[in-house]
Motif scaffolding. Structure first.
Motif, PDB file in Angstrom:
ATOM      1  N   ALA A 131       0.831  -1.210   0.000  1.00  0.00           N
ATOM      2  CA  ALA A 131       0.000   0.000   0.000  1.00  0.00           C
ATOM      3  C   ALA A 131       0.867   1.263   0.000  1.00  0.00           C
ATOM      4  CB  ALA A 131      -0.924  -0.002   1.210  1.00  0.00           C
ATOM      5  N   GLU A 132       1.956   1.238   0.746  1.00  0.00           N
ATOM      6  CA  GLU A 132       2.846   2.400   0.791  1.00  0.00           C
ATOM      7  C   GLU A 132       3.488   2.675  -0.562  1.00  0.00           C
ATOM      8  OE1 GLU A 132       5.192   3.198   4.806  1.00  0.00           O
ATOM      9  OE2 GLU A 132       5.323   1.099   4.185  1.00  0.00           O
ATOM     10  N   VAL A 133       4.059   1.640  -1.173  1.00  0.00           N
ATOM     11  CA  VAL A 133       4.780   1.859  -2.431  1.00  0.00           C
ATOM     12  C   VAL A 133       3.836   2.036  -3.613  1.00  0.00           C
ATOM     13  CG1 VAL A 133       6.870   0.702  -1.640  1.00  0.00           C
ATOM     14  CG2 VAL A 133       5.140  -0.620  -2.855  1.00  0.00           C
ATOM     15  N   SER A 134       2.562   1.668  -3.457  1.00  0.00           N
ATOM     16  CA  SER A 134       1.591   1.826  -4.547  1.00  0.00           C
ATOM     17  C   SER A 134       0.913   3.188  -4.523  1.00  0.00           C
ATOM     18  CB  SER A 134       0.519   0.731  -4.465  1.00  0.00           C
ATOM     19  OG  SER A 134       1.111  -0.534  -4.639  1.00  0.00           O
ATOM     20  N   ASP A 135       0.857   3.824  -3.365  1.00  0.00           N
ATOM     21  CA  ASP A 135       0.221   5.138  -3.248  1.00  0.00           C
ATOM     22  C   ASP A 135       1.069   6.175  -4.001  1.00  0.00           C
ATOM     23  OD1 ASP A 135      -1.527   7.182  -2.273  1.00  0.00           O
ATOM     24  OD2 ASP A 135      -0.027   7.652  -0.727  1.00  0.00           O
ATOM     25  N   PRO A 136       0.460   6.922  -4.952  1.00  0.00           N
ATOM     26  CA  PRO A 136       1.241   7.889  -5.742  1.00  0.00           C
ATOM     27  C   PRO A 136       1.945   8.959  -4.899  1.00  0.00           C
ATOM     28  CG  PRO A 136      -0.910   7.555  -6.741  1.00  0.00           C
ATOM     29  CD  PRO A 136      -0.931   6.843  -5.431  1.00  0.00           C
ATOM     30  N   ALA A 137       1.297   9.461  -3.859  1.00  0.00           N
ATOM     31  CA  ALA A 137       1.925  10.499  -3.039  1.00  0.00           C
ATOM     32  C   ALA A 137       3.135   9.943  -2.294  1.00  0.00           C
ATOM     33  CB  ALA A 137       0.907  11.073  -2.049  1.00  0.00           C
ATOM     34  N   THR A 138       2.994   8.751  -1.736  1.00  0.00           N
ATOM     35  CA  THR A 138       4.106   8.130  -1.018  1.00  0.00           C
ATOM     36  C   THR A 138       5.225   7.768  -1.987  1.00  0.00           C
ATOM     37  OG1 THR A 138       2.522   7.233   0.568  1.00  0.00           O
ATOM     38  CG2 THR A 138       4.726   6.290   0.597  1.00  0.00           C
ATOM     39  N   ARG A 139       4.857   7.279  -3.168  1.00  0.00           N
ATOM     40  CA  ARG A 139       5.869   6.920  -4.169  1.00  0.00           C
ATOM     41  C   ARG A 139       6.694   8.140  -4.554  1.00  0.00           C
ATOM     42  NH1 ARG A 139       2.869   4.545  -8.328  1.00  0.00           N
ATOM     43  NH2 ARG A 139       2.443   6.634  -9.114  1.00  0.00           N
ATOM     44  N   ASP A 140       6.034   9.291  -4.755  1.00  0.00           N
ATOM     45  CA  ASP A 140       6.760  10.520  -5.102  1.00  0.00           C
ATOM     46  C   ASP A 140       7.661  10.980  -3.959  1.00  0.00           C
ATOM     47  OD1 ASP A 140       5.587  10.550  -7.593  1.00  0.00           O
ATOM     48  OD2 ASP A 140       4.032  11.999  -7.040  1.00  0.00           O
ATOM     49  N   ALA A 141       7.169  10.852  -2.718  1.00  0.00           N
ATOM     50  CA  ALA A 141       7.990  11.243  -1.562  1.00  0.00           C
ATOM     51  C   ALA A 141       9.210  10.335  -1.437  1.00  0.00           C
ATOM     52  CB  ALA A 141       7.155  11.194  -0.286  1.00  0.00           C
ATOM     53  N   LEU A 142       9.029   9.031  -1.647  1.00  0.00           N
ATOM     54  CA  LEU A 142      10.158   8.095  -1.581  1.00  0.00           C
ATOM     55  C   LEU A 142      11.166   8.373  -2.695  1.00  0.00           C
ATOM     56  CD1 LEU A 142       8.227   4.788  -0.790  1.00  0.00           C
ATOM     57  CD2 LEU A 142       9.782   6.013   0.742  1.00  0.00           C
ATOM     58  N   LYS A 143      10.677   8.704  -3.869  1.00  0.00           N
ATOM     59  CA  LYS A 143      11.565   9.008  -4.992  1.00  0.00           C
ATOM     60  C   LYS A 143      12.367  10.287  -4.717  1.00  0.00           C
ATOM     61  CE  LYS A 143      11.523  10.461  -9.743  1.00  0.00           C
ATOM     62  NZ  LYS A 143      10.725  11.082 -10.778  1.00  0.00           N
ATOM     63  N   THR A 144      11.716  11.303  -4.169  1.00  0.00           N
ATOM     64  CA  THR A 144      12.401  12.557  -3.848  1.00  0.00           C
ATOM     65  C   THR A 144      13.478  12.330  -2.799  1.00  0.00           C
ATOM     66  OG1 THR A 144      10.402  13.800  -4.362  1.00  0.00           O
ATOM     67  CG2 THR A 144      12.059  14.926  -3.027  1.00  0.00           C
ATOM     68  N   GLU A 145      13.153  11.534  -1.781  1.00  0.00           N
ATOM     69  CA  GLU A 145      14.141  11.244  -0.743  1.00  0.00           C
ATOM     70  C   GLU A 145      15.307  10.441  -1.302  1.00  0.00           C
ATOM     71  OE1 GLU A 145      14.366   9.025   3.592  1.00  0.00           O
ATOM     72  OE2 GLU A 145      12.421   9.638   2.809  1.00  0.00           O
ATOM     73  N   ALA A 147      16.384  10.554  -4.395  1.00  0.00           N
ATOM     74  CA  ALA A 147      17.175  11.482  -5.214  1.00  0.00           C
ATOM     75  C   ALA A 147      18.114  12.320  -4.342  1.00  0.00           C
ATOM     76  CB  ALA A 147      16.251  12.386  -6.027  1.00  0.00           C
ATOM     77  N   GLN A 148      17.646  12.753  -3.181  1.00  0.00           N
ATOM     78  CA  GLN A 148      18.495  13.525  -2.276  1.00  0.00           C
ATOM     79  C   GLN A 148      19.648  12.668  -1.749  1.00  0.00           C
ATOM     80  OE1 GLN A 148      15.712  14.896   0.650  1.00  0.00           O
ATOM     81  NE2 GLN A 148      14.992  16.594  -0.608  1.00  0.00           N
ATOM     82  N   ARG A 149      19.350  11.451  -1.385  1.00  0.00           N
ATOM     83  CA  ARG A 149      20.397  10.554  -0.886  1.00  0.00           C
ATOM     84  C   ARG A 149      21.429  10.247  -1.973  1.00  0.00           C
ATOM     85  NH1 ARG A 149      17.437   5.979   2.871  1.00  0.00           N
ATOM     86  NH2 ARG A 149      16.781   7.394   4.515  1.00  0.00           N
ATOM     87  N   LEU A 150      20.954  10.060  -3.203  1.00  0.00           N
ATOM     88  CA  LEU A 150      21.877   9.788  -4.306  1.00  0.00           C
ATOM     89  C   LEU A 150      22.767  10.994  -4.593  1.00  0.00           C
ATOM     90  CD1 LEU A 150      19.494   7.824  -6.692  1.00  0.00           C
ATOM     91  CD2 LEU A 150      21.485   6.906  -5.489  1.00  0.00           C
TER      92      LEU A 150
END
Length: 169
Positions: A131-145, A147-150
């Protein structure tokens, strides 16, 4: 009871002029001193209010016209996109996430080692629910985080990350 009247003069004794006024005893206590105190208090309050307003404007609106506006951050020229092979990441409750990445490099970046990107992605997504990784808002937040770590891990050579493969099971 007889009413007593007193004569009060504004001049000193022996001052010469004889301008006197008759003051009834009920008004004798009314002295001009409270009016002057009231004016003094109003003046002090007005000065304090003006000083507070000036200080608030100085702090909220800036420190005056003497400072220059902050310079815009220099833009980084984008280079090639490095493809990172897709991997399967264990999610919670026996589910999996198939994740592929594309690393947007700067123009002066050299061939990055994809193992750091994979390690950060595994740490970022492991153990999350479907549910976490499928939710679009959570997916975008995880991707942004991610990108910052990378960007930190590759010392500014990676400016963005693209999800090229994103399948849950």
């Amino acid at each position: 009871m007889p009413t007593e009247q007193r004569v009060m003069s504004r001049q000193k004794i022996g001052g010469g002029a004889t301008s006197a006024r008759v003051v009834p005893p009920s008004q004798e206590a009314a002295d001009p001193a409270p009016k002057s105190r009231r004016r003094l208090v109003l003046l002090v309050v007005a000065v304090v209010v003006l000083a507070a307003a000036g200080a608030a404007a100085w702090f909220l609106l800036g420190r005056g016209g003497g400072e220059e506006a902050s310079a815009p951050e220099p833009t980084v020229e984008a280079g090639e996109v490095a493809q990172v092979e897709a991997i399967s990441i264990n999610l919670a409750d026996g589910h999996y996430l198939r994740l592929g990445l594309g690393l947007q490099l700067t123009a002066d970046a050299h061939d990055p080692d994809p193992s750091r990107a994979l390690d950060l992605a595994i740490a970022q997504y492991s153990g999350r629910t479907v549910a976490e990784v499928s939710d679009p808002a959570t997916r975008d937040a995880l991707k942004t985080e991610l990108a910052q770590r990378l960007a930190e891990a590759y010392e500014g050579e990676v400016i963005d990350v693209y999800l090229t493969n994103y399948v849950t099971q």
